[in-house]
Design a protein around this motif. Structure first.
Motif, short mmCIF file in Angstrom:
data_model
loop_
_atom_site.label_atom_id
_atom_site.label_comp_id
_atom_site.label_asym_id
_atom_site.label_seq_id
_atom_site.Cartn_x
_atom_site.Cartn_y
_atom_site.Cartn_z
N ASP B 236 -63.68 -26.85 -22.64
CA ASP B 236 -64.53 -26.59 -21.73
C ASP B 236 -63.86 -25.48 -20.58
N ALA B 237 -62.41 -25.36 -20.85
CA ALA B 237 -61.88 -24.62 -20.21
C ALA B 237 -61.51 -23.06 -20.56
N CYS B 238 -62.18 -22.23 -19.91
CA CYS B 238 -62.36 -20.73 -20.25
C CYS B 238 -61.48 -19.97 -19.40
N GLN B 239 -60.91 -18.74 -20.09
CA GLN B 239 -59.96 -18.02 -19.24
C GLN B 239 -60.25 -16.45 -19.82
N GLY B 240 -59.82 -15.50 -18.98
CA GLY B 240 -59.75 -14.21 -19.73
C GLY B 240 -59.01 -14.15 -20.70
N LEU B 241 -59.05 -12.90 -21.26
CA LEU B 241 -58.64 -12.53 -22.45
C LEU B 241 -56.71 -12.22 -22.26
N THR B 242 -55.87 -12.76 -22.83
CA THR B 242 -54.60 -12.07 -23.05
C THR B 242 -54.28 -11.27 -24.16
N THR B 243 -53.88 -10.18 -23.69
CA THR B 243 -53.33 -9.12 -24.96
C THR B 243 -52.06 -9.01 -25.14
N ARG B 244 -51.60 -9.01 -26.42
CA ARG B 244 -50.03 -8.89 -26.86
C ARG B 244 -49.94 -7.73 -27.95
N GLY B 245 -49.09 -6.73 -27.46
CA GLY B 245 -49.02 -5.90 -28.26
C GLY B 245 -47.49 -5.14 -28.12
N ILE B 246 -47.47 -4.07 -28.82
CA ILE B 246 -45.91 -3.30 -28.85
C ILE B 246 -46.16 -1.81 -28.52
N TYR B 247 -45.45 -1.23 -27.66
CA TYR B 247 -45.20 0.17 -27.91
C TYR B 247 -43.87 0.56 -28.00
N TYR B 248 -43.68 1.66 -28.78
CA TYR B 248 -42.29 1.96 -28.85
C TYR B 248 -41.85 3.38 -28.32
N LEU B 249 -40.44 3.39 -28.12
CA LEU B 249 -39.95 4.50 -27.02
C LEU B 249 -38.87 4.92 -27.76
N SER B 250 -38.97 6.43 -27.72
CA SER B 250 -37.67 7.05 -28.35
C SER B 250 -37.49 8.30 -27.22
N VAL B 251 -36.15 8.68 -27.42
CA VAL B 251 -35.88 10.11 -26.68
C VAL B 251 -35.18 10.81 -27.61
N ASN B 252 -35.28 12.29 -27.60
CA ASN B 252 -34.84 13.09 -28.64
C ASN B 252 -34.72 14.35 -27.97
N PRO B 253 -33.71 15.20 -28.36
CA PRO B 253 -33.48 16.54 -27.96
C PRO B 253 -34.81 17.21 -28.32
N SER B 254 -35.01 18.42 -27.42
CA SER B 254 -36.40 19.02 -27.51
C SER B 254 -36.74 19.54 -28.75
N GLY B 255 -37.87 19.54 -29.42
CA GLY B 255 -38.24 20.10 -30.62
C GLY B 255 -37.66 19.04 -31.81
N ASN B 256 -36.85 18.04 -31.48
CA ASN B 256 -36.68 17.17 -32.75
C ASN B 256 -37.29 15.71 -32.89
N GLY B 257 -38.13 15.59 -32.08
CA GLY B 257 -38.97 14.29 -31.82
C GLY B 257 -39.95 13.99 -32.92
#
Lengths: 200, 287
Positions: B236-257
């Protein structure tokens, strides 16, 4: 055995309310239930296909290998890898759906710190054990009970991480077995325990 | 010197050992080095006001006009190191946990977020974002994908084909993100790829934000007839949703990404399929 019910569920989920998340809750629940049911049936088909693909018996009338997949791996729930009695060896088959060769890192939840990983040629490959964090164990405990209706047994202690390579539109096999320590003991083992630091 | 460097390969991140915040991202492979901060914030959702009764809801993103609230200014760090992967664990609040993973041979960082249940006991619906702030002169320009395909140029507060009257300075600049978005300043590119559909924008030059979770208390009167406030229950115990996901981060020289965005994007969308079988190596090889 077919993927039709997944196709049907995917078809229904193309409704604009499903795509944008603007359906009423009971309708959203129905979309989810149909996708889940379809996905489970498609999983059986894929497991059978993998069994045929990897078998030397190309007739594939009665596949000898039973595969299972882990759909809640993101919350560390994976019965085949957590079971301490997974025997002499656990076979992991990886399929690459892309048209280029890939190397990637695999993470599976395990209970044992005495594991080593070998490639299809029997060579030990480097692996790393990372302790499971509390946020994941809490999520696992709650959602396994909420989704599967079962009280989650004792949590796995580690993630086992290793690098794999798979050919384009092809498959590869890795073997995970007991008998070699994370401290590097055991003949040829390349298993490492992570180090942890908590800066003040 | 007050910083902690992580990453077993050429792609590395530096964190402040004082505040726990990300300081910079650099790749010795491409020679790119960008000072970046990362934080979690939430927009308070509008429930309608005297000027306009429109509430934020499932269809409509309408923040209440106040600046977004930062979840924390400093965050404890836990660093896990090894030959294949380094991880940085950060608990931003009781309901936001993040693990940053840097793998040995990868040209990016993998950032796993766990958000929820979003607290609403203060009577405020919340729309939670992560924001990356880089010192890049982007001149109102950012790029987002078009349904997972080409990245299109977006200009803040501007539409090429009509005279835009800005009434919603935040929501009016949000775009749907299915694959990713990036910033470019003529020298470097800062790219993010996502594993799910989100909203995203660049509300200030050099800044990139994506919305990761929402929990709202009012219906937006556009037809759904319910607030976006799903719960999950055990007994009977309810709670709001938990979301789990991934985002990916990269850095590149301009024009090379683009090379990274296209190949990594495909690999995120079509991951390796894992199947397990309990067998000995000998039996497996025999069959």
């Amino acid at each position: 055995l077919s993927t039709t019910s997944l196709g049907d569920a995917m078809g229904l989920a193309q409704h604009h309310d499903a795509v944008s998340g603007t359906a009423k809750q009971h309708t959203t629940n129905d979309y989810a239930k149909r996708l889940s049911s379809g996905s489970s049936k498609a999983e059986i088909v894929v497991n059978l296909a993998l069994s045929c693909l990897t078998s030397s018996n190309k007739q594939c009338a009665s596949p000898s290998t039973n595969f299972t997949q882990c759909n809640l791996l993101n919350i560390s729930y994976c019965p085949p890898t957590e079971d301490e009695s997974f025997g002499e060896s656990l076979v992991l088959v990886l399929y690459n759906p892309l048209g280029w060769a890939r190397t990637d890192f695999i993470r599976i939840p395990v209970n044992d710190d005495q594991l080593s990983v070998r490639d299809s040629g029997g060579n030990f490959i480097e692996s790393q054990l990372v302790e499971l964090d509390n946020a994941t164990s809490n999520l696992r405990k709650f959602y396994v009970e909420a989704y599967l209706g079962i009280s989650s047994k004792e949590k796995p202690k580690y993630w086992l991480v290793f690098q794999v390579s798979v050919p384009p539109l092809g498959w590869n096999t890795y073997f995970i077995s007991k008998g070699a320590g994370a401290d590097g003991t055991g003949t040829g083992s390349k298993s490492h325990m992570s180090t942890t630091a908590t800066p003040e | 010197n007050g910083t902690i460097e992580v990453g077993p390969g050429p792609f590395k991140m530096s964190f402040s050992s004082v505040s726990g915040q990300l300081i910079r991202v650099f790749s010795s492979k491409t020679g790119t080095d960008i000072p970046i901060q990362q934080s979690y914030l939430w927009y308070g959702s509008s429930t309608g006001d005297a000027a306009d009764a429109q509430a934020s809801g499932a269809y409509i993103f309408r923040p209440n006009g106040a600046p977004p609230t930062a979840v924390s200014r400093s965050v404890p760090l836990k660093i896990i190191r090894g030959p294949l992967v380094d991880e940085v664990h950060q608990q931003f609040s009781s309901w936001i946990y993040q693990i940053t993973r840097l793998y040995k041979d990868k040209d990016h960082a993998e950032i796993e977020f766990t958000i929820g249940p979003i607290p609403t006991d203060d009577g405020v619906g919340k729309e939670v974002i992560t924001r990356l702030t880089a010192n890049m002169a982007t001149n109102k320009i950012f790029y987002t994908d078009s349904n997972g395909r080409d990245f299109l140029k977006r200009v803040r507060d501007y539409r090429e084909d009509w005279n835009l009257q800005v009434t919603q300075p935040v929501a009016g600049n949000y775009y749907p993100i299915n694959l990713g978005m990036y910033l470019e300043d003529g020298k470097s590119e800062l790219s993010v790829l996502v594993d799910r559909a989100v909203g995203g924008s660049s509300i200030q030059d050099g800044e990139l934000e994506i919305m990761l979770h929402r929990r709202l208390l009012a219906d937006d009167s556009r037809g759904v007839g319910e607030a976006l406030d799903e719960t999950v229950c055990v007994k009977d115990a309810c709670q709001g949703l938990t979301t789990r996901g991934i985002y990916y981060l990269s850095v590149n020289p301009s024009g090379n990404g683009a090379q990274w965005r296209r190949t990594a994007g495909q690999e995120i969308y079509s991951p390796l399929l894992l199947a397990f079988s309990h067998q000995t190596e000998e039996v497996w090889k025999a069959s």
